[in-house]
Design a protein around this motif. Structure first.
Motif, PDB file in Angstrom:
ATOM      1  N   LYS A   5     -16.536  -5.782  -1.013  1.00 24.53           N
ATOM      2  CA  LYS A   5     -15.712  -7.035  -1.193  1.00 24.53           C
ATOM      3  C   LYS A   5     -16.499  -8.142  -1.989  1.00 24.53           C
ATOM      4  O   LYS A   5     -17.603  -8.402  -1.670  1.00 24.53           O
ATOM      5  CB  LYS A   5     -15.178  -7.309   0.244  1.00 24.53           C
ATOM      6  N   GLY A   7     -16.747 -12.009  -2.937  1.00 25.80           N
ATOM      7  CA  GLY A   7     -16.468 -13.350  -2.747  1.00 25.80           C
ATOM      8  C   GLY A   7     -17.250 -14.491  -3.505  1.00 25.80           C
ATOM      9  O   GLY A   7     -17.974 -14.041  -4.429  1.00 25.80           O
ATOM     10  N   SER A  18     -13.143 -17.168  -0.688  1.00 21.93           N
ATOM     11  CA  SER A  18     -12.585 -15.785  -1.157  1.00 21.93           C
ATOM     12  C   SER A  18     -12.231 -16.166  -2.425  1.00 21.93           C
ATOM     13  O   SER A  18     -12.165 -15.172  -3.380  1.00 21.93           O
ATOM     14  CB  SER A  18     -11.412 -15.405  -0.467  1.00 21.93           C
ATOM     15  N   LYS A  19     -11.934 -17.433  -3.125  1.00 22.03           N
ATOM     16  CA  LYS A  19     -11.667 -17.666  -4.510  1.00 22.03           C
ATOM     17  C   LYS A  19     -12.617 -18.740  -4.875  1.00 22.03           C
ATOM     18  O   LYS A  19     -13.088 -19.492  -4.398  1.00 22.03           O
ATOM     19  CB  LYS A  19     -10.085 -18.197  -4.392  1.00 22.03           C
TER      20      LYS A  19
END
Length: 454
Positions: A5, A7, A18-19
């Motif tokens: 994932k 990040g 997360s953004k």
């Protein structure tokens, strides 16, 4: 292999989001978020510093013990560390390229290896290159274990096998963990590799020295959380082309942060300078305007530093202010105080200030020396010969008290200074032999005294 994932991590506080955003939501700093891989793996086998989790206990029931220290073999390094190396500490040392970080640590390991196991792990040099440098320094016959590796798991395997008392990683930006897909030097890799080393150090008692790169602004590269994880942060300073180096502690959980170590770079490595005042003073054949001597105090060590100023007329509507070894904003504030409380109007002059020897003056006690240097250059009148200055200058023109005046004056008298100007609030109970001490309460009185003595 499952896709990791993605990040975004803050280079200042280490916060995760997360953004991407222009401002970090955790510390509110701007333009500091960098992309990285989020850790989804389980905990490390060294996840607990003590090996196993322990229950909470009342503070008054904890048995206190003195922190045991062992010498590194380099006296100036021991001074900055607070007396020696602490077992299980993680020490980060940064500085400009080529300033002597690897040289200093190789010297320390060579001394430690005479009576304890020491390991040097390099991700930048081969074992042959390290051997050539050791031979050049005259320590090529020492029993240091050399590891040329960049994967942190393999480095820890070597550390676990040989169990050194002190290990060096050169540098932390070249290390990576196989658990993350991001490149070495990224925010994720630097943070997680440092955290893994810290967990190992606390659980096994091995002391780690981490070499850190710096950015073009002079800050340590990587996330700011790196400095929070480690126990001690040391920084190497020095002017380009100069053979002198200053080692300063900017964080130390086991000692004071205001100690300064002074080294001279020689053909065989770094050698400590026992009398640093000699390198910061210039012998002038005739009195020169714009030059003063400040009595500075770094930790428990006093030394005399020469401060030089140059004031010149300019036709530019915006006069230039420049400072080397002195904070520029502080210089501008002191010039405003001088214009307000003294007959010195330097609004239309360029003002340059330089601290001789490459040292950086940060303590407020250097204010008086900086101001009198500027005033001396503006009037083109040298200050009295053999004068040493120490005092903090307030915005109202007052000369404020400073710590350890007697220590400063004894060092000045030992170096041959005959006259000193210090704050009136620092009147001594008994005089210091060999030096005439004058006390002043305000800046205008200090200027009048200098004119009278000159």
């Amino acid at each position: 292999m499952a896709k990791q994932k993605t990040g975004y991590f803050c280079t200042e506080c280490g916060g995760q989001t997360s953004k991407w955003a222009g401002q970090c939501p955790h510390c509110n700093e701007w333009n500091c978020l960098q992309e990285g891989m989020v850790d989804t793996s389980g905990p490390s086998k060294y996840s607990s510093w003590a090996g196993e989790s322990t229950p909470a206990i009342d503070l008054n029931l904890v048995e206190g013990e003195d922190v045991a220290r062992s010498p590194s073999g380099v006296d100036e390094l021991d001074r900055v560390l607070g007396g020696g190396i602490v077992r299980g500490a993680v020490i980060l040392i940064g500085g400009d390229p080529g300033i002597g970080k690897s040289t200093l640590l190789l010297q320390a390991l060579a001394s430690i290896s005479r009576h304890d196991m020491a390991l040097y792990a390099s991700g930048e040099e081969s074992q042959q290159q390290i051997k050539l440098r050791a031979d050049r320094m005259g320590v090529g016959d020492c029993q240091i274990k050399l590891v040329a590796e960049t994967q942190i798991e393999r480095v820890l395997q070597q550390v676990e096998q040989y169990k050194p008392r002190v290990a060096v990683l050169d540098s932390i930006q070249t290390m990576f963990s196989s658990k993350y897909e991001s490149a070495p030097g990224s925010v994720t890799q630097v943070r997680e590799c440092t955290a893994e080393l810290t967990r190992y150090a606390k659980s096994r008692g091995t002391t780690f020295f981490l070499v850190g790169h710096v950015t073009k602004e002079g800050n340590l590269a990587g996330p700011r959380v790196l400095e929070h994880i480690v126990d001690t942060v040391l920084y190497f300073e020095g002017e380009p082309g100069s053979s002198y180096r200053m080692l300063r502690a900017i964080k130390n959980r086991f000692g004071a942060v205001n100690e300064l170590g002074v080294f001279a770079m020689t053909e065989t490595g770094l050698s400590g300078v026992s009398n640093p005042s000699s390198m910061f003073l210039t012998q002038h054949d005739v009195p020169v305007s714009g030059c003063s001597v400040c009595s500075s105090l770094e930790g428990n060590r006093p030394f005399m530093v020469e401060v030089q100023a140059l004031v010149e007329d300019t036709t530019s509507p915006s006069p230039r202010r420049y400072a080397s070894g002195f904070d520029l904003n502080r210089l501008q504030m002191l010039i405003a105080v001088l214009n307000k409380h003294a007959p010195t109007q330097s609004f239309e002059q360029n003002v340059y200030l330089k601290v001789v020897g490459g040292v950086r003056l940060t303590e407020p006690a250097s204010d008086l020396a900086a101001l009198l240097s500027v005033h001396s250059s503006f009037r083109n009148r040298p200050l009295p010969t053999g004068l040493v200055l120490a005092g903090e200058v307030g915005l109202a023109g007052e000369i404020r008290a400073i710590p350890d005046v007697e220590t400063r004056l004894r060092e000045a008298a030992k170096l041959g200074f005959k006259l000193a100007i210090v704050p009136a609030a620092n009147k001594l109970a008994k005089p210091v032999p060999g030096i005439d001490v004058r006390h002043v309460a305000r800046l205008d009185k200090a200027l009048d005294l200098v004119s009278e003595l000159g």
